[in-house]
Write a protein that holds these residues in place. Structure first.
Motif: not given
Length: 311
Positions: A66, A93-94, A97, A140-142
């Motif tokens: 991150k 982190p997004k 991804i 995904t972030e989840q």
């Protein structure tokens, strides 16, 4: 496709090898930093790093992912088509991804949405599941909640333990991964959303989970022993010493009596312990500062007798 592979432990090695033997190009590997290992605490590389170096693949080992601008720029420079994550060990982190053309996929060792989280193989065995599996999903972030590309089911047999199930899932996941990547590249695959309402979570294993409660059933204790065989190992107190129980067999699932009591010696096999429900044969164990021995050798060497107690 140009692939950046993210992975760290032995479970990820099969997937990396499968990619190296496929038509896709692994342009870099991202893995955890080397860690101290063994009595000498010498720095040891993760299994994935060893394989990458054997094949001349560049290896990145960032301390953090991150807010790591240098890592992001390095990944961008590689011009990846897709990221593949297999037990990397950190949440991405997004911005990472979503960096590649086809984003990021993950090889997860459960039949999602069951057993999202860190220890899906252990939990499936401990909870007595008769089947498990591996899924390729979009990250995904989840946590482990992304859409699923494909899954394959694997039975958990009576003779299985954490090692055998781990190895079967690693191989099945590797084969499935290559198939999924081929279909993603050709645009011949669809994603299926997970049913979040059916999600369960596989919490990390803690050392204290190894302690055997003899009031539980023989089946539950058997599952605990085989699930924790590598670490932390199931354990109990015997003659004021902690012994590790490494292999066992359920002999009876109904008998009741005094939980933890040695109720029978079976010549050539080991000793039988009464549980809260049923009886369990101890086939392999380890005393402190000793090597693992068979239950039969333990009976002979330590003169174990009926009426003695494990707690």
């Amino acid at each position: 496709m140009r692939v950046v592979f993210w992975g760290t432990p032995e479970f990820a090695v099969e997937s990396l090898k499968a990619l190296l033997n496929s038509k896709h190009q692994v342009v870099a590997v991202v893995t955890q930093p080397d860690k101290p290992k063994g009595r000498g605490k010498k720095l040891a590389p993760p299994p994935v790093k060893v394989v990458a170096q054997e094949h001349g693949i560049p290896v990145l080992q960032p301390e953090k992912v991150k807010s790591n601008k240098e890592l992001y720029e390095e990944l961008k420079r590689l011009e990846p088509d897709i990221f593949v994550v297999v037990a990397y060990g950190k949440i991405l982190p997004k911005e990472i991804i979503e960096l590649p053309k086809y984003k990021t996929v993950n090889v997860h060792a459960s039949l999602l949405p069951e057993y999202r989280g860190a220890a899906p193989i252990h939990r499936a065995i401990m909870e007595g599941k008769e089947k498990t599996g591996v899924c390729i999903m979009e990250i995904t972030e989840q946590l482990d909640a992304g859409d699923i590309y494909s899954c394959i089911e694997i039975p958990i047999l009576e003779e299985d333990d954490i090692t055998t199930v781990h190895n079967k899932l690693a191989k099945a996941g590797a084969d499935l991964l290559v198939d999924v990547l081929n279909k993603i590249e050709k645009g011949e695959i669809t994603k299926t959303p997970q049913e979040d309402s059916k999600a369960t979570y596989a919490k990390p294993i803690k050392k204290e989970e190894g302690r055997i409660d003899w009031n539980r059933s023989a089946r539950e204790i058997f599952n605990q022993i085989r699930a924790l065989k590598v670490w932390p190992k199931a354990f109990a107190n015997f003659r004021d010493k902690q012994v590790k129980i490494l292999e066992a067999e359920v002999l009876d699932e109904t008998a009741t009596g005094n939980p933890g009591e040695v109720v029978q010696i079976i010549k050539g096999k080991g000793f039988v312990v009464q549980t809260g429900k049923g009886k369990i044969l101890i086939k392999k164990l380890q005393f402190p500062n000793s090597k693992p021995i068979s239950g039969d050798d333990a009976v002979k060497g330590y003169h174990i007798k009926t009426g003695e107690k494990l707690c």
